[in-house]
Design an enzyme around this catalytic site. Structure first.
Site, short mmCIF file in Angstrom:
data_model
loop_
_atom_site.label_atom_id
_atom_site.label_comp_id
_atom_site.label_asym_id
_atom_site.label_seq_id
_atom_site.Cartn_x
_atom_site.Cartn_y
_atom_site.Cartn_z
N HIS A 67 0.94 -1.31 0.05
CA HIS A 67 -0.09 -0.17 0.02
C HIS A 67 0.89 1.36 0.06
O HIS A 67 0.40 2.47 0.33
CB HIS A 67 -0.93 -0.12 1.32
CG HIS A 67 -2.04 -1.12 1.28
ND1 HIS A 67 -2.71 -1.64 2.29
CD2 HIS A 67 -2.26 -1.85 0.27
CE1 HIS A 67 -3.64 -2.46 1.98
NE2 HIS A 67 -3.44 -2.59 0.51
N HIS A 68 2.31 1.13 -0.46
CA HIS A 68 2.94 2.49 -0.25
C HIS A 68 2.67 3.29 -1.38
O HIS A 68 2.75 4.50 -1.20
CB HIS A 68 4.54 1.83 -0.41
CG HIS A 68 5.02 1.70 -1.62
ND1 HIS A 68 4.61 0.44 -2.50
CD2 HIS A 68 5.77 2.41 -2.60
CE1 HIS A 68 5.17 0.66 -3.63
NE2 HIS A 68 6.14 1.83 -3.74
N LYS A 73 -2.12 -2.53 -8.12
CA LYS A 73 -2.37 -3.09 -9.41
C LYS A 73 -1.74 -4.39 -9.71
O LYS A 73 -0.69 -4.71 -9.27
CB LYS A 73 -1.59 -1.93 -10.33
CG LYS A 73 -1.76 -2.11 -11.72
CD LYS A 73 -3.07 -1.30 -12.23
CE LYS A 73 -3.55 -1.51 -13.59
NZ LYS A 73 -4.41 -2.76 -13.77
N LYS A 97 7.87 -4.64 -9.68
CA LYS A 97 7.72 -4.33 -11.13
C LYS A 97 7.27 -2.78 -11.27
O LYS A 97 7.85 -2.01 -12.28
CB LYS A 97 6.65 -5.02 -11.79
CG LYS A 97 6.77 -5.30 -13.34
CD LYS A 97 5.57 -6.28 -13.60
CE LYS A 97 6.18 -7.82 -13.40
NZ LYS A 97 4.87 -8.76 -13.55
N LYS A 109 -2.52 -8.72 -6.81
CA LYS A 109 -2.62 -9.71 -7.93
C LYS A 109 -4.24 -10.66 -7.37
O LYS A 109 -4.41 -10.71 -6.17
CB LYS A 109 -1.78 -10.99 -7.80
CG LYS A 109 -1.70 -11.68 -9.14
CD LYS A 109 -0.79 -10.76 -10.17
CE LYS A 109 -0.92 -11.71 -11.52
NZ LYS A 109 -0.07 -11.07 -12.57
N SER A 365 -1.31 -0.43 -18.91
CA SER A 365 -2.26 -0.33 -17.92
C SER A 365 -2.37 1.01 -17.27
O SER A 365 -3.43 1.60 -17.18
CB SER A 365 -2.30 -1.53 -16.79
OG SER A 365 -2.71 -2.71 -17.33
#
Ligand code: NAD
Length: 474
Positions: A67-68, A73, A97, A109, A365
């Site tokens: 949550h930084h 995503k 990533k 994920k 994205s």
């Protein structure tokens, strides 16, 4: 393909081990490193779906690793190998990533434990919509919270079901389209998302092959043209990667699917192989090619570059020694176990790591998410303006030089950028810039022995600073 739960456990452990190996080259204290590594939230749901005349209980997950930065995503996969450990590993990779390619998201994920081949389209739609409503109930989806995307076994169609379900449950949210990416263009998708991961793989490998010093070490010449390539997995990522390599003049000598592999040293045409696959149900018996009924054997054939683009742990301690490639481009997430990584590095093989190489999907994205939040198509405002400006420039050049630009030249120069041009150019710039950043760490930070460690260091450096500046460690 025989990936067991043990392999998935070790997949998560592999990610943690790679993190620890890199962390020693960074300056952060134990607390910050522990926080970067930890999975922040884990959702496991079981829900009933009516399949035919009976009710099936479906198991599914969503993991928000970090949550930084928000939203989180990461893709959603449909696979029988899905379990909590696997989704945690994949979510962690997403965090690193995003940091590497400077996309301002935390990692996430999702996974649904199903074999999608066993369900009709209508049943898959029911499962996907129900999963989305579970995510809504638990606050695990939303434009500013957590934004899924396609992954193994899912694509634009599933994303379309997700955005529709989310929007109908959140009718007042003007930004609802930004709750998921990888959508069809008619549902708020961005042009260029479908091929983004495969194109990013191509850009990344091309950049790696452009350094003479590195290629000489591998006894290869620079450039992509003429290089022999094997691709495992002809899905979204593998197909597009193969296509771009082929267009750049590489020779596709091997292709591998779950039910067999083919090899032809004279080169294969990926579209013709796909047509053959559609007509016959598999890639085997393609005219002129050698067959391997055991797909794993396809990985071990002679080539310069091997692109695993299917699932994790396909190269392990028992087959790593037999890999003949000089470069491995990790298009899939976690295709090498950590034992295989050691063996391949010792053999001098250049491994281009997943946390960098398959980041093209999340990069585009990000562009899609920005498009949804701005509610305007890329290029809409500037295209005509630029065309008019170039037109005037050419007129001035013609009148001052007295020479005429040909109609073809004028047409080529005049063309202002469309959405697809901007997306591809943003992706290319990201993949080139990030490779150079990682390579710089690899070459210049003392003790760093491989690109994967360098990529993890690159991610930890950025996330560590973000945590420090959040001021949560007074
Ligand atoms: P996909 O479902 O579109 O394609 C996967 C392909 O691999 C299918 O054609 C399948 O039949 C094949 N396959 C399955 N088992 C195989 C085996 N044992 N040997 C050879 N082929 C096999 O999935 P995808 O979206 O292309 O994802 C592939 C990999 O790339 C996954 O690891 C995924 O996490 C990763 N990835 C995907 C994206 C994306 O944007 N889709 C982004 C980043 C990473």
């Amino acid at each position: 393909m025989g990936i067991t739960n043990t392999a998935n456990n070790s997949f998560f452990e592999s990610v943690q081990r790679n993190f620890d190996k890199a962390a020693q080259f960074t300056r952060f204290d134990h607390g910050i490193l522990a926080q970067i590594k930890a999975c922040n939230s884990i959702l496991r749901v079981k829900f009933p779906v009516k399949i035919g005349e009976s009710i099936e209980v479906i198991e599914a997950y969503r993991v928000q690793h970090s949550h930084h930065k928000l939203p989180c995503k990461g893709g959603i996969r449909f696979s029988m190998e899905v379990d909590q450990e696997e989704v945690m590993a994949l979510a962690a990779l997403m965090t690193y990533k995003c940091a590497i390619v400077n996309v301002p998201f935390g990692g996430g994920k999702g996974g649904i434990k199903i074999d999608s081949r066993k369900y009709s389209d209508f049943e898959l739609e029911k499962i996907t919509r129900r999963y989305t409503s579970e995510l809504c109930k638990k606050n695990f989806i939303g434009p500013g919270i957590d934004v899924p995307a396609p992954d193994y076994g899912t694509g634009a169609r599933e994303m379309s079901w997700i955005v529709d379900t989310y929007s109908s449950l959140n009718p007042n949210n003007i930004d609802a389209q930004a709750c998921v990416t990888g959508k069809p263009v008619s549902q708020g998708g961005v042009r260029g998302r479908t091929e983004a991961t495969g194109l990013g793989v191509f850009f990344g490998v091309r950049e790696a092959c452009s350094f003479q010093e590195d290629m000489e070490k591998l006894e290869l010449t620079t450039g992509i043209a003429g290089k022999r390539i094997i691709v495992q997995g002809l899905g979204n990522v593998g197909y597009h990667a193969a296509k771009y390599f082929q267009e750049a003049g590489a020779k596709l000598v091997g292709l591998i699917e779950y039910n067999g592999a083919i090899y032809d040293e004279n080169g294969l045409d990926v579209d013709q192989v796909q047509a053959h696959r559609q007509a016959t149900g598999g890639i085997l018996n393609y005219p002129g090619a050698i067959n391997f009924s055991d797909p794993a054997e396809g990985l071990e054939q002679p080539c310069d570059i091997l692109i695993p683009a299917a699932l994790e742990s396909v190269i392990h301690k028992d087959n790593a020694d037999r890999i003949q490639a000089k470069i491995i481009g990790e298009a899939a997430n976690g295709p090498l176990t950590s034992e295989a990584d050691v063996i391949l590095n010792n053999k001098g093989i250049l491994v281009i790591p997943d946390i960098y190489l398959n980041a093209g999907g999340v990069t585009v994205s990000y562009f899609e998410w920005l498009k949804n939040l701005s509610h305007v198509r890329y290029g809409r405002l500037e295209k005509r303006f630029e065309e008019n400006m170039y037109n005037e420039l050419i007129d001035i050049i013609e009148s001052t030089t007295g020479k005429r630009v040909s109609d073809l030249e004028r047409k080529t120069i005049l063309r202002g950028p469309d959405e697809i041009d901007l997306v591809h150019s943003g992706l290319e710039d990201t993949m080139i810039g990030s490779y150079r950043e990682i390579r710089d760490i690899y070459k210049n930070r003392e003790g760093v022995e491989d690109l994967r460690t360098a990529a993890f260091i690159c991610a930890i450096d950025k996330i560590g600073v973000a945590y420090e500046e959040l001021g949560i460690f007074p």
